[in-house]
Write a protein that holds these residues in place. Structure first.
Motif, PDB file in Angstrom:
ATOM      1  N   HIS A  50     -38.307 -63.081 -14.418  1.00 44.63           N
ATOM      2  CA  HIS A  50     -39.323 -63.147 -15.480  1.00 44.63           C
ATOM      3  C   HIS A  50     -38.692 -63.153 -16.872  1.00 44.63           C
ATOM      4  O   HIS A  50     -39.102 -63.923 -17.746  1.00 44.63           O
ATOM      5  N   ASN A  51     -37.690 -62.305 -17.090  1.00 47.15           N
ATOM      6  CA  ASN A  51     -37.112 -62.170 -18.427  1.00 47.15           C
ATOM      7  C   ASN A  51     -36.092 -63.255 -18.735  1.00 47.15           C
ATOM      8  O   ASN A  51     -36.072 -63.801 -19.836  1.00 47.15           O
ATOM      9  N   GLN A  52     -35.227 -63.552 -17.787  1.00 46.71           N
ATOM     10  CA  GLN A  52     -34.176 -64.555 -18.012  1.00 46.71           C
ATOM     11  C   GLN A  52     -33.964 -65.350 -16.721  1.00 46.71           C
ATOM     12  O   GLN A  52     -33.000 -65.095 -15.996  1.00 46.71           O
ATOM     13  N   PRO A  53     -34.853 -66.277 -16.430  1.00 50.86           N
ATOM     14  CA  PRO A  53     -34.766 -67.013 -15.155  1.00 50.86           C
ATOM     15  C   PRO A  53     -33.475 -67.813 -15.003  1.00 50.86           C
ATOM     16  O   PRO A  53     -32.920 -67.905 -13.912  1.00 50.86           O
ATOM     17  N   THR A  54     -32.997 -68.421 -16.105  1.00 52.84           N
ATOM     18  CA  THR A  54     -31.772 -69.227 -16.017  1.00 52.84           C
ATOM     19  C   THR A  54     -30.579 -68.365 -15.633  1.00 52.84           C
ATOM     20  O   THR A  54     -29.770 -68.740 -14.765  1.00 52.84           O
ATOM     21  N   HIS A  55     -30.471 -67.210 -16.268  1.00 53.30           N
ATOM     22  CA  HIS A  55     -29.356 -66.306 -15.965  1.00 53.30           C
ATOM     23  C   HIS A  55     -29.462 -65.753 -14.540  1.00 53.30           C
ATOM     24  O   HIS A  55     -28.449 -65.609 -13.845  1.00 53.30           O
ATOM     25  N   ALA A  56     -30.690 -65.451 -14.102  1.00 52.66           N
ATOM     26  CA  ALA A  56     -30.874 -64.903 -12.749  1.00 52.66           C
ATOM     27  C   ALA A  56     -30.526 -65.933 -11.687  1.00 52.66           C
ATOM     28  O   ALA A  56     -29.892 -65.616 -10.674  1.00 52.66           O
ATOM     29  N   LEU A  57     -30.922 -67.182 -11.908  1.00 51.74           N
ATOM     30  CA  LEU A  57     -30.631 -68.229 -10.929  1.00 51.74           C
ATOM     31  C   LEU A  57     -29.175 -68.670 -10.975  1.00 51.74           C
ATOM     32  O   LEU A  57     -28.674 -69.248 -10.005  1.00 51.74           O
ATOM     33  N   SER A  58     -28.501 -68.414 -12.089  1.00 50.29           N
ATOM     34  CA  SER A  58     -27.096 -68.825 -12.194  1.00 50.29           C
ATOM     35  C   SER A  58     -26.195 -68.034 -11.249  1.00 50.29           C
ATOM     36  O   SER A  58     -25.092 -68.482 -10.935  1.00 50.29           O
ATOM     37  N   HIS A  59     -26.665 -66.854 -10.798  1.00 46.69           N
ATOM     38  CA  HIS A  59     -25.869 -66.070  -9.850  1.00 46.69           C
ATOM     39  C   HIS A  59     -25.752 -66.772  -8.497  1.00 46.69           C
ATOM     40  O   HIS A  59     -24.850 -66.463  -7.711  1.00 46.69           O
ATOM     41  N   LEU A  60     -26.666 -67.712  -8.222  1.00 46.66           N
ATOM     42  CA  LEU A  60     -26.632 -68.390  -6.930  1.00 46.66           C
ATOM     43  C   LEU A  60     -25.578 -69.490  -6.874  1.00 46.66           C
ATOM     44  O   LEU A  60     -25.286 -69.992  -5.789  1.00 46.66           O
ATOM     45  N   LEU A  61     -25.023 -69.866  -8.021  1.00 47.61           N
ATOM     46  CA  LEU A  61     -24.033 -70.943  -8.037  1.00 47.61           C
ATOM     47  C   LEU A  61     -22.934 -70.618  -9.039  1.00 47.61           C
ATOM     48  O   LEU A  61     -23.160 -70.682 -10.249  1.00 47.61           O
ATOM     49  N   PRO A  62     -21.738 -70.239  -8.581  1.00 46.20           N
ATOM     50  CA  PRO A  62     -20.630 -69.951  -9.506  1.00 46.20           C
ATOM     51  C   PRO A  62     -20.256 -71.175 -10.320  1.00 46.20           C
ATOM     52  O   PRO A  62     -20.379 -72.319  -9.869  1.00 46.20           O
ATOM     53  N   GLU A  63     -19.765 -70.934 -11.513  1.00 46.21           N
ATOM     54  CA  GLU A  63     -19.383 -72.023 -12.407  1.00 46.21           C
ATOM     55  C   GLU A  63     -18.125 -72.727 -11.885  1.00 46.21           C
ATOM     56  O   GLU A  63     -17.198 -72.096 -11.388  1.00 46.21           O
ATOM     57  N   GLY A  64     -18.106 -74.046 -11.989  1.00 42.69           N
ATOM     58  CA  GLY A  64     -16.970 -74.839 -11.551  1.00 42.69           C
ATOM     59  C   GLY A  64     -16.935 -75.141 -10.069  1.00 42.69           C
ATOM     60  O   GLY A  64     -15.890 -75.535  -9.538  1.00 42.69           O
ATOM     61  N   THR A  65     -18.056 -74.979  -9.378  1.00 41.36           N
ATOM     62  CA  THR A  65     -18.103 -75.240  -7.943  1.00 41.36           C
ATOM     63  C   THR A  65     -18.075 -76.744  -7.673  1.00 41.36           C
ATOM     64  O   THR A  65     -18.790 -77.505  -8.332  1.00 41.36           O
ATOM     65  N   PRO A  66     -17.259 -77.224  -6.740  1.00 41.69           N
ATOM     66  CA  PRO A  66     -17.269 -78.656  -6.391  1.00 41.69           C
ATOM     67  C   PRO A  66     -18.646 -79.106  -5.906  1.00 41.69           C
ATOM     68  O   PRO A  66     -19.406 -78.322  -5.327  1.00 41.69           O
ATOM     69  N   THR A  67     -18.965 -80.357  -6.129  1.00 41.41           N
ATOM     70  CA  THR A  67     -20.308 -80.862  -5.835  1.00 41.41           C
ATOM     71  C   THR A  67     -20.646 -80.739  -4.361  1.00 41.41           C
ATOM     72  O   THR A  67     -21.769 -80.350  -3.996  1.00 41.41           O
ATOM     73  N   PHE A  68     -19.735 -81.019  -3.474  1.00 47.32           N
ATOM     74  CA  PHE A  68     -20.037 -80.998  -2.047  1.00 47.32           C
ATOM     75  C   PHE A  68     -20.244 -79.587  -1.503  1.00 47.32           C
ATOM     76  O   PHE A  68     -20.769 -79.411  -0.406  1.00 47.32           O
TER      77      PHE A  68
END
Length: 227
Positions: free
Chosen positions: A119-137
């Motif tokens: 509710h407060n920060q949906p983008t930040h909360a959903l970002s935990h599901l995908l680490p930064e720099g993950t390969p596309t596949f």
């Protein structure tokens, strides 16, 4: 005579009424009520000092927005410690050895932190599901894995508390039974077994307090991720 060692974890019933309700209510009656006097007794002062110290340590890594959860977390900590410690007394029942109760405590609080984060920060909360720099596949696989790890958190909280308390109680029951059986046969061995039982009881007291602290600490860490 106890037919099964696991009978001690069954919820007792008296006149058709489950006594787990009484076990959950009793701890609150043991704590002294706050007083408006300037000088309070030793018990109230010790309780206030413990709550103050624990609150500072628990909320130290939590942002200011999560400090509003202090009352809930501290109350839960005191409640769990009381239940765990009272369950070590003879002829008592430990409600926290029931997985259903522990999940009933863990799931709503965990779900509240997740909903608050979405509710407060949906983008930040959903970002935990995908680490930064993950390969596309690897993106679909990692999203599934992180989602499962997120959903399994309340189960891990409940199972950890249940397993540790159940294992300790069962081990105490086994060693106490061995000491009782060995007493008329081999008194010397029974004496050393009772010494072992004494130290195991001290260890179980520490486990009862530590597991309550770990339960609340992990909830505070989940809260920190969503504020």
């Amino acid at each position: 005579m106890m037919l099964n060692y696991f009978d001690q974890f069954a919820s007792p019933i008296f006149l058709g009424v489950p006594l787990i309700a009484l076990a959950l209510t009793l701890p609150w009656l043991l704590f002294p009520t706050p007083s408006t006097r300037w000088l309070s007794n030793r018990l109230t002062s010790t309780q206030g000092m413990f709550i103050s110290t624990f609150t500072q340590q628990l909320l130290l890594p939590v942002n200011k927005g999560g400090h509003k959860w202090a009352l809930i977390l501290i109350s839960l900590m005191i409640f769990l410690v009381s239940l765990n410690m009272l369950g070590l007394m003879p002829y008592t029942f430990t409600p926290t050895t029931q997985l259903s109760m522990n999940l009933g405590l863990a799931t709503p609080l965990w779900l509240a932190t997740v909903i608050m984060g979405l509710h407060n920060q949906p983008t930040h909360a959903l970002s935990h599901l995908l680490p930064e720099g993950t390969p596309t596949f690897l993106i679909p696989i990692l999203i599934i894995i992180e989602t499962i790890s997120l959903i399994i958190r309340p189960l891990a909280l409940g199972v950890r508390l249940t397993a540790n308390l159940t294992a300790g109680h069962l081990l105490i029951q086994l060693i106490a039974t061995a000491a009782l059986v060995l007493l008329p046969l081999m008194p010397t061995v029974a004496f050393f077994t009772m010494i072992l039982l004494f130290f195991l009881t001290l260890l179980e007291i520490a486990v009862a307090m530590i597991q309550a602290y770990v339960f609340v600490l992990l909830l505070s860490l989940y809260l920190q991720e969503n504020i």
